[in-house]
Design an enzyme around this catalytic site. Sequence first.
Site, mmCIF file in Angstrom:
data_model
loop_
_atom_site.group_PDB
_atom_site.id
_atom_site.type_symbol
_atom_site.label_atom_id
_atom_site.label_comp_id
_atom_site.label_asym_id
_atom_site.label_seq_id
_atom_site.Cartn_x
_atom_site.Cartn_y
_atom_site.Cartn_z
ATOM 1 N N ASN A 1 10.476 0.580 7.959
ATOM 2 C CA ASN A 1 9.622 -0.334 7.201
ATOM 3 C C ASN A 1 10.059 -1.788 7.317
ATOM 4 O OD1 ASN A 1 7.889 1.638 6.418
ATOM 5 N ND2 ASN A 1 8.487 1.694 4.277
ATOM 6 N N TYR A 2 11.225 -2.042 7.938
ATOM 7 C CA TYR A 2 11.614 -3.394 8.328
ATOM 8 C C TYR A 2 11.438 -3.518 9.839
ATOM 9 C CZ TYR A 2 14.057 -3.311 3.788
ATOM 10 O OH TYR A 2 14.364 -3.187 2.462
ATOM 11 N N GLY B 1 0.225 4.120 1.303
ATOM 12 C CA GLY B 1 0.198 4.857 2.565
ATOM 13 C C GLY B 1 1.348 4.534 3.491
ATOM 14 N N GLY C 1 0.817 -1.203 0.000
ATOM 15 C CA GLY C 1 0.000 0.000 0.000
ATOM 16 C C GLY C 1 0.852 1.254 0.000
ATOM 17 N N ILE D 1 -3.434 9.546 7.060
ATOM 18 C CA ILE D 1 -3.054 10.195 5.807
ATOM 19 C C ILE D 1 -4.012 9.742 4.709
ATOM 20 C CG2 ILE D 1 -1.236 10.488 4.094
ATOM 21 C CD1 ILE D 1 0.770 9.961 6.371
ATOM 22 N N TYR E 1 15.774 0.316 9.797
ATOM 23 C CA TYR E 1 14.859 1.017 8.886
ATOM 24 C C TYR E 1 13.426 0.713 9.316
ATOM 25 C CZ TYR E 1 12.333 1.692 4.413
ATOM 26 O OH TYR E 1 11.432 2.052 3.434
#
Length: 490
Positions: free
Chosen positions: A429-430, A177, A175, A236, A427
């Site tokens: 997103n990990y 977002g 996604g 968001i 990071y």
Amino acid sequence: MSLILLFLILLSISLSWATSFSYPTPQTFIQCMSKQFGPYTKFVGTIYTSNSSLYLHLLQSSQQNPRWLNFSTPKPLLIITPFQESEIQAIILCSKKYNLQIRVRSGGHDYKGLSYLCKTPFILVDLFNLRSVEINLEDETAWVQTGATLGELYYSLAKRSEIHGFPAGLCPSVGVGGHLSGGSLCTLLWKYGLAADNVLDAYLIDANGKITDRETMGEDLFWAIRGRGGASFGVILSWKIKLVRVPPTVTTFNIKKTLEQGATKLVSKWQYISDKLHEDLFIRVIIQNVGNGTQKTVQASFNSLFLGGVDRLMPLMNESFPELGLQAENCTEMNWIQSILFFEWISNKFLKEERVFMIMDPSGGQMKEISESDIPFPHRKGNLYNIQYLVWWEVNGIKASNKHVHWIRMLYKYMRPYVSKFPRAAYLNYRDLDFGTNKESNVSYLEARVWGLKYFKGNFKRFAQVKSKVDPKNFFRNKQSIPFLETGAD
């Protein structure tokens, strides 16, 4: 006053507080939402209770990690799939009224499931209906709603232009977002930086139900949502992104080498040169165990995207990385959209096998030209490459999960002496909850720094300052959400 009397008074206060914040029935929450709309406004989204025939199907439809589908995992009180902004505003206001948390899902790829998990009763807001992509080639921008996937963004671009792309990830079902708000590593980062570096504006609904854009939310909050994720600050709705120019022809290759074929020396050489290659040349390495029994070994796969044709690529490779032995016949020319499918095909090939592996993405080019504080993503100068540790298995269950999670933790521990330290960087997103989590009732800045500095380095304090300003009652929270900045904290 006797101790018994004092105890009874405190118990009475406690019971009164609990009663005043009792969780509503689904019907009560639905009634609250309907009151938020005027007589001429109609709720067109869909609300699913646990009794709905599609409830479980919708809950599981975009969950990419089956570990979170077991029966002991708390389920949402309601799943709501809004079609319009006013419906999300109503969800926020009613959730605050009844002291409910919300979880927002746009793709379901969160490794730790924080977009659809919560220990207390909660509302799951699935944004898959908000997925429009509006492209403006005249000013080379696009407005993309949060529920759109990367695949839908790339498809829309491919229909309109052969020379425009966007520096975002390789998995088409992710996604937009969560991906953009976490930073977004990609194959174009050398030339154009991260996806979050190319965000120009955004629409966000804050904790008061107010819709804001870059101008009205202010630069501090706009800074925070480009690399920290919006889950700490609001919902968001959409992003305005800057499109980038890509050549009509790009070149890809995938060279595999085992230990017996010299993989160790090649990976060692790659570590020294990967951040110094030409800005049009991106080479990542995937390391995995292959084979069975006595034939088991380790294999390194060097897969690359070059922004140009083979005729330009070969001289660059012969000069900078001749040890790899790349030949023109190893290369395939294609357009940029096809290169996304090429990388996705490689990733899927790995994921279909029960293996532990690492993906090493180089960090050079434009990444080193952008300041660590320009957006929240700080892993820039001095960062040679990023490592993603992955283990994949098909058989779900506690025994299988424990086995494979143990494997990946062993690998992570083994790598400790060879990677960044003080702190060991990571990071967002990990995501990794092993770094530490917030307490359910009391989110402490000093405690959250343990995991926060790993993700954000010196940017973490600024996050806490923004949080204190825009969400002072901590409505938007999860196990690794941004805390307040307590007085005297540093």
